[in-house]
Design an enzyme around this catalytic site. Structure first.
Site, mmCIF file in Angstrom:
data_model
loop_
_atom_site.group_PDB
_atom_site.id
_atom_site.type_symbol
_atom_site.label_atom_id
_atom_site.label_comp_id
_atom_site.label_asym_id
_atom_site.label_seq_id
_atom_site.Cartn_x
_atom_site.Cartn_y
_atom_site.Cartn_z
ATOM 1 N N GLY A 26 -0.963 -33.892 -20.067
ATOM 2 C CA GLY A 26 -2.005 -33.210 -20.820
ATOM 3 C C GLY A 26 -2.315 -31.884 -20.159
ATOM 4 O O GLY A 26 -2.073 -31.705 -18.955
ATOM 5 N N HIS A 79 -10.125 -36.648 -20.087
ATOM 6 C CA HIS A 79 -9.819 -35.630 -19.069
ATOM 7 C C HIS A 79 -9.699 -34.244 -19.708
ATOM 8 O O HIS A 79 -10.269 -33.271 -19.208
ATOM 9 C CB HIS A 79 -8.521 -36.022 -18.349
ATOM 10 C CG HIS A 79 -8.124 -35.121 -17.228
ATOM 11 N ND1 HIS A 79 -8.190 -35.506 -15.903
ATOM 12 C CD2 HIS A 79 -7.656 -33.847 -17.218
ATOM 13 C CE1 HIS A 79 -7.785 -34.485 -15.137
ATOM 14 N NE2 HIS A 79 -7.443 -33.469 -15.912
ATOM 15 N N GLU A 80 -8.966 -34.165 -20.827
ATOM 16 C CA GLU A 80 -8.732 -32.849 -21.438
ATOM 17 C C GLU A 80 -9.987 -32.321 -22.144
ATOM 18 O O GLU A 80 -10.271 -31.129 -22.076
ATOM 19 C CB GLU A 80 -7.531 -32.892 -22.394
ATOM 20 C CG GLU A 80 -6.216 -33.346 -21.769
ATOM 21 C CD GLU A 80 -5.851 -32.668 -20.455
ATOM 22 O OE1 GLU A 80 -6.267 -31.521 -20.210
ATOM 23 O OE2 GLU A 80 -5.152 -33.310 -19.643
ATOM 24 N N HIS A 94 -12.186 -30.832 -19.591
ATOM 25 C CA HIS A 94 -11.778 -29.480 -19.175
ATOM 26 C C HIS A 94 -12.411 -28.409 -20.065
ATOM 27 O O HIS A 94 -12.764 -27.330 -19.596
ATOM 28 C CB HIS A 94 -10.260 -29.320 -19.270
ATOM 29 C CG HIS A 94 -9.514 -29.633 -18.003
ATOM 30 N ND1 HIS A 94 -9.747 -28.988 -16.813
ATOM 31 C CD2 HIS A 94 -8.518 -30.516 -17.755
ATOM 32 C CE1 HIS A 94 -8.925 -29.465 -15.886
ATOM 33 N NE2 HIS A 94 -8.170 -30.401 -16.427
ATOM 34 N N GLN A 154 -6.929 -24.152 -18.297
ATOM 35 C CA GLN A 154 -6.006 -24.289 -17.165
ATOM 36 C C GLN A 154 -4.919 -23.225 -17.166
ATOM 37 O O GLN A 154 -4.232 -23.045 -16.157
ATOM 38 C CB GLN A 154 -5.351 -25.671 -17.174
ATOM 39 C CG GLN A 154 -6.336 -26.798 -16.890
ATOM 40 C CD GLN A 154 -5.630 -28.126 -16.817
ATOM 41 O OE1 GLN A 154 -5.377 -28.744 -17.834
ATOM 42 N NE2 GLN A 154 -5.256 -28.546 -15.622
ATOM 43 N N CYS A 178 -5.183 -33.860 -11.227
ATOM 44 C CA CYS A 178 -5.277 -32.709 -12.131
ATOM 45 C C CYS A 178 -4.396 -31.586 -11.597
ATOM 46 O O CYS A 178 -4.412 -31.294 -10.396
ATOM 47 C CB CYS A 178 -6.733 -32.251 -12.207
ATOM 48 S SG CYS A 178 -6.975 -30.843 -13.309
ATOM 49 N N LEU A 179 -3.635 -30.953 -12.491
ATOM 50 C CA LEU A 179 -2.767 -29.835 -12.089
ATOM 51 C C LEU A 179 -3.560 -28.681 -11.498
ATOM 52 O O LEU A 179 -3.014 -27.873 -10.747
ATOM 53 C CB LEU A 179 -1.974 -29.327 -13.304
ATOM 54 C CG LEU A 179 -0.922 -30.279 -13.878
ATOM 55 C CD1 LEU A 179 -0.382 -29.721 -15.190
ATOM 56 C CD2 LEU A 179 0.201 -30.493 -12.893
HETATM 57 NI NI NI Z 1 -6.747 -31.593 -15.471
#
Ligand code: NI
Length: 160
Positions: A46, A131-132, A135, A51, A89-90
Site C-alpha cells: 500500500g 494504515h493508508e 496517512h 508518501q 511503513c516505507l
Molecule cells: Ni505507511
C-alpha cells in the site's frame, strides 16, 4: 510511469491532512500509475500520496495475488473488532511495531474512473485500509504504539 522518491520522517508532508481530489484528471491518473510503480519498486502492499510528496487523498493497495486498487477520497465507514499485529511503513524504514487495528474495516472511495466503490477488508486488508487512510490524515502507525517498547529495529519487514 515512474518510480518516485518516498518521503520519510520527519518530512512535514507526512503530517499534513491531505486534500480531497475534486477532479480525477490526467494528473491524478499519472499520479496513480506512478504510485503503483513506486509501491512495487519498494515491495509495498500500500502507498498513500503524501508518501510521494503529494498532499491529496489518494492511496493505492496491491494485495498479494490481486490487481492493484486505487482509492480516491477514501472514507472509513465502519471498524469492527480488534487485532494486535505487527506493522511497518516505507516512510519510517528499519522499524517494526506492534499496534492494535480493527479486524474488519469498511471503506468507501472513488475508483480511478470516478465510480463510487465500497471495500470490506478483513485481517491484512483491514490493516492496510486503516494504515493508508491514516496517512491521508497525517497519522502514522507510530501514533498507535502503546509504549516505546512496542517499537523494534528490524532488518527487513513488509512495509506499507
Ligand atoms: Ni505507511
Amino acid at each position: 510511469m515512474a518510480v518516485l522518491e518516498i518521503r520519510k520522517l520527519p518530512d512535514p508532508v507526512l503530517r499534513r491532512k491531505a486534500k480531497r481530489v475534486s477532479k480525477i484528471d490526467d494528473s491524478i491518473q499519472r499520479l496513480i500509475d506512478d504510485m503503483i510503480d513506486t509501491m512495487r519498486a519498494n515491495n509495498g502492499i500500500g502507498l498513500a500520496a503524501p508518501q510521494v510528496g503529494v498532499p491529496l487523498r489518494v492511496a493505492v493497495i496491491e494485495m498479494p495475488e490481486e490487481e492493484p486498487v486505487a482509492l480516491i477520497n477514501p472514507v472509513v465507514l465502519k471498524r469492527e473488532g480488534e487485532q494486535l499485529l505487527g506493522e511497518a511503513c516505507l516512510s519510517f524504514p528499519g522499524y517494526h511495531g506492534e499496534i492494535k487495528r480493527a479486524l474488519t474495516v469498511k471503506v468507501k472511495a472513488q475508483d480511478r474512473q470516478g465510480r463510487e466503490i465500497r471495500l470490506k477488508g478483513e485481517d491484512l486488508l483491514a490493516q492496510v485500509l486503516e494504515h493508508e487512510t491514516d496517512h491521508l490524515n497525517g497519522t502514522l502507525y507510530l501514533d498507535h504504539l502503546e509504549s516505546p517498547e512496542a517499537l523494534h529495529k528490524v532488518e527487513a519487514a513488509q512495509q506499507t
